[in-house]
Design a protein around this motif. Sequence first.
Motif, PDB file in Angstrom:
ATOM      1  N   THR A  18       6.176  11.352   3.101  1.00 45.91           N
ATOM      2  CA  THR A  18       7.533  10.820   2.965  1.00 45.91           C
ATOM      3  C   THR A  18       7.483   9.840   1.802  1.00 45.91           C
ATOM      4  OG1 THR A  18       7.029   9.093   4.539  1.00 45.91           O
ATOM      5  CG2 THR A  18       8.153  11.033   5.403  1.00 45.91           C
ATOM      6  N   ARG A  19       8.391  10.031   0.876  1.00 49.84           N
ATOM      7  CA  ARG A  19       8.334   9.251  -0.364  1.00 49.84           C
ATOM      8  C   ARG A  19       9.533   8.342  -0.495  1.00 49.84           C
ATOM      9  NH1 ARG A  19       3.139   9.371  -1.504  1.00 49.84           N
ATOM     10  NH2 ARG A  19       2.366  11.461  -1.860  1.00 49.84           N
ATOM     11  N   THR A  20       9.319   7.184  -1.044  1.00 46.16           N
ATOM     12  CA  THR A  20      10.401   6.239  -1.267  1.00 46.16           C
ATOM     13  C   THR A  20      10.498   5.961  -2.761  1.00 46.16           C
ATOM     14  OG1 THR A  20       8.984   4.313  -1.175  1.00 46.16           O
ATOM     15  CG2 THR A  20       9.813   5.133   0.925  1.00 46.16           C
ATOM     16  N   MET A  21      11.506   5.194  -3.125  1.00 43.67           N
ATOM     17  CA  MET A  21      11.639   4.807  -4.532  1.00 43.67           C
ATOM     18  C   MET A  21      10.399   4.045  -4.995  1.00 43.67           C
ATOM     19  SD  MET A  21      14.308   5.828  -6.134  1.00 43.67           S
ATOM     20  CE  MET A  21      14.087   4.747  -7.549  1.00 43.67           C
ATOM     21  N   ALA A  22       9.809   3.285  -4.085  1.00 46.06           N
ATOM     22  CA  ALA A  22       8.625   2.511  -4.475  1.00 46.06           C
ATOM     23  C   ALA A  22       7.463   3.434  -4.831  1.00 46.06           C
ATOM     24  CB  ALA A  22       8.231   1.558  -3.357  1.00 46.06           C
ATOM     25  N   ASP A  23       7.333   4.560  -4.106  1.00 50.77           N
ATOM     26  CA  ASP A  23       6.249   5.507  -4.412  1.00 50.77           C
ATOM     27  C   ASP A  23       6.366   6.062  -5.824  1.00 50.77           C
ATOM     28  OD1 ASP A  23       4.833   5.477  -1.953  1.00 50.77           O
ATOM     29  OD2 ASP A  23       6.401   6.697  -1.049  1.00 50.77           O
ATOM     30  N   LEU A  24       7.613   6.198  -6.277  1.00 54.56           N
ATOM     31  CA  LEU A  24       7.860   6.735  -7.620  1.00 54.56           C
ATOM     32  C   LEU A  24       7.132   5.911  -8.692  1.00 54.56           C
ATOM     33  CD1 LEU A  24       9.473   8.318  -9.767  1.00 54.56           C
ATOM     34  CD2 LEU A  24      11.449   6.934  -9.211  1.00 54.56           C
ATOM     35  N   LEU A  88      15.210  11.698  -1.946  1.00 56.99           N
ATOM     36  CA  LEU A  88      15.147  10.271  -1.636  1.00 56.99           C
ATOM     37  C   LEU A  88      15.109  10.076  -0.130  1.00 56.99           C
ATOM     38  CD1 LEU A  88      17.765   8.950  -4.190  1.00 56.99           C
ATOM     39  CD2 LEU A  88      15.295   8.754  -4.313  1.00 56.99           C
ATOM     40  N   GLN A  89      14.153   9.325   0.295  1.00 59.78           N
ATOM     41  CA  GLN A  89      13.995   9.106   1.731  1.00 59.78           C
ATOM     42  C   GLN A  89      14.933   8.027   2.225  1.00 59.78           C
ATOM     43  OE1 GLN A  89      12.210  10.894   3.796  1.00 59.78           O
ATOM     44  NE2 GLN A  89      11.572  12.213   2.095  1.00 59.78           N
ATOM     45  N   ARG A  90      15.187   8.076   3.483  1.00 54.69           N
ATOM     46  CA  ARG A  90      16.008   7.071   4.136  1.00 54.69           C
ATOM     47  C   ARG A  90      15.320   5.712   4.034  1.00 54.69           C
ATOM     48  NH1 ARG A  90      20.107   7.121   7.593  1.00 54.69           N
ATOM     49  NH2 ARG A  90      20.214   5.337   8.978  1.00 54.69           N
ATOM     50  N   ARG A  91      16.135   4.696   3.764  1.00 51.87           N
ATOM     51  CA  ARG A  91      15.586   3.333   3.800  1.00 51.87           C
ATOM     52  C   ARG A  91      15.368   2.995   5.261  1.00 51.87           C
ATOM     53  NH1 ARG A  91      16.640  -2.186   4.146  1.00 51.87           N
ATOM     54  NH2 ARG A  91      16.527  -3.363   2.210  1.00 51.87           N
ATOM     55  N   LYS A  92      14.132   2.710   5.599  1.00 53.32           N
ATOM     56  CA  LYS A  92      13.798   2.515   7.010  1.00 53.32           C
ATOM     57  C   LYS A  92      14.366   1.202   7.547  1.00 53.32           C
ATOM     58  CE  LYS A  92       9.469   5.032   6.773  1.00 53.32           C
ATOM     59  NZ  LYS A  92       8.531   4.779   5.707  1.00 53.32           N
TER      60      LYS A  92
ATOM     61  N   HIS B 141      20.553  -6.678  -5.091  1.00 58.05           N
ATOM     62  CA  HIS B 141      19.906  -7.707  -4.265  1.00 58.05           C
ATOM     63  C   HIS B 141      18.772  -8.324  -5.082  1.00 58.05           C
ATOM     64  CE1 HIS B 141      18.629  -9.667  -0.627  1.00 58.05           C
ATOM     65  NE2 HIS B 141      17.430  -9.159  -0.708  1.00 58.05           N
ATOM     66  N   PRO B 142      18.590  -9.649  -5.016  1.00 57.63           N
ATOM     67  CA  PRO B 142      17.465 -10.241  -5.758  1.00 57.63           C
ATOM     68  C   PRO B 142      16.124  -9.678  -5.286  1.00 57.63           C
ATOM     69  CG  PRO B 142      18.936 -11.953  -4.906  1.00 57.63           C
ATOM     70  CD  PRO B 142      19.367 -10.652  -4.281  1.00 57.63           C
ATOM     71  N   GLY B 143      15.159  -9.692  -6.168  1.00 57.22           N
ATOM     72  CA  GLY B 143      13.847  -9.144  -5.820  1.00 57.22           C
ATOM     73  C   GLY B 143      13.878  -7.634  -5.890  1.00 57.22           C
ATOM     74  N   LEU B 144      12.917  -7.008  -5.245  1.00 56.11           N
ATOM     75  CA  LEU B 144      12.817  -5.544  -5.309  1.00 56.11           C
ATOM     76  C   LEU B 144      12.891  -4.951  -3.918  1.00 56.11           C
ATOM     77  CD1 LEU B 144       9.916  -5.253  -7.902  1.00 56.11           C
ATOM     78  CD2 LEU B 144      12.361  -4.973  -8.321  1.00 56.11           C
ATOM     79  N   ASN B 145      13.779  -4.004  -3.739  1.00 56.64           N
ATOM     80  CA  ASN B 145      13.804  -3.207  -2.516  1.00 56.64           C
ATOM     81  C   ASN B 145      14.269  -1.796  -2.887  1.00 56.64           C
ATOM     82  OD1 ASN B 145      16.578  -3.272  -2.753  1.00 56.64           O
ATOM     83  ND2 ASN B 145      16.882  -4.788  -1.152  1.00 56.64           N
ATOM     84  N   GLU B 146      14.420  -0.937  -1.890  1.00 49.63           N
ATOM     85  CA  GLU B 146      14.711   0.477  -2.171  1.00 49.63           C
ATOM     86  C   GLU B 146      15.988   0.665  -2.991  1.00 49.63           C
ATOM     87  OE1 GLU B 146      13.103   3.650  -1.168  1.00 49.63           O
ATOM     88  OE2 GLU B 146      11.600   2.129  -1.446  1.00 49.63           O
TER      89      GLU B 146
END
Lengths: 105, 260
Positions: A18-24, A88-92, B141-146
Amino acid sequence: MAECNEWQMPQRTGGSPTRTMADLLFLPDLERSLINWLLRQQTATLAEAAAYLNQSEIEAAAVLQDLIEQGFVQWLDQLDPPQYQPKLQRRKGRNMPTKIWDALE
Amino acid sequence: MAQIISIHSFRGGTGKSNLTANIAVAVASQGKRVGIVDTDIQSPGIHVIFGLDEDSFTHSLNDYLWGRCGIEKTAYDVTAELKTADGYREVAGKVFLVPASLKAGEIARVLREGFDVGLLNDGFQELTEQLDLDYLFIDTHPGLNEETLLSIAISDAMVIILRPDRQDFLGTAVTLEVAQRLDVPEIMLLVNKSPQAFDREAVIEQVQMRYGVAVGGLFQENDEMLQLASSGVFWLHYPEHPFSQEVHAVAQQLMAASSH
């Protein structure tokens, strides 16, 4: 001592990816660039992806297939022509005691 | 095709929402159709600057992300609500705002259940098409998130706001590295809340030297901003103020960059 690369993809164990934007962010340049481009396009055909990569369709298809297997891209073969799309995966949600969530709702 | 511009800061309290509102309205004043999406779902608030409160909107970005409505239902035309110090100001273009919910339970629900990040990408695209936008500003949003990473990834331009502060300097380096890995075509730094005692040119030079990225504007702290207290778009209230002149200069740069 091995060189430490902060952008090296962390090893995962077991289960389907399962991949997220961070994995990219951890993908190698070529793959990351392709998905960045695909995110802006939303969807693309194999011919469009090959043109973006400046590769043959056979080479581009191999890159995309690898990304599908890694869980970053999906193949929409019900469309005519078929398209590739970022997956794009669901934001958990976050894990917290139920009592806290219930108090907030 | 609409230009997507994300406005980001690594830390909170940089004046991001205020600058987003001011720059977006300055672009609209040039006859452009502008949308603003508040993706700061965990700490929303840009709607307050446009005079909206929880009673004045029935749908928010949260409703769209939970599948309760289409994205177009969450967009409010705030053009007629743009107040000056002594009335209302007509602008040549249009300003549409997609607010995020400021209800504690709805913010908690986002944190608890999450949402489909892909929907956010679809929503941005649908919004630009349905409202025929020239520019879509994303208040992140400040910082980093999805959702922030997605907003950065799909942006044609990214504006990073920082204060002349050591923590902001370090955090901005992180944001820049991420933006570069996401291939953002245009990146602009804005220095906000610079103390009046600081030399403007020296601060700009220091920031540009540090990051190798152009500083698009520097905004000094001022009493008028504190007095306005987010009750309106600053440059409409103080059109001759140096802050307002800088807002227009930044808007011009963003429009010029998008015409390349």
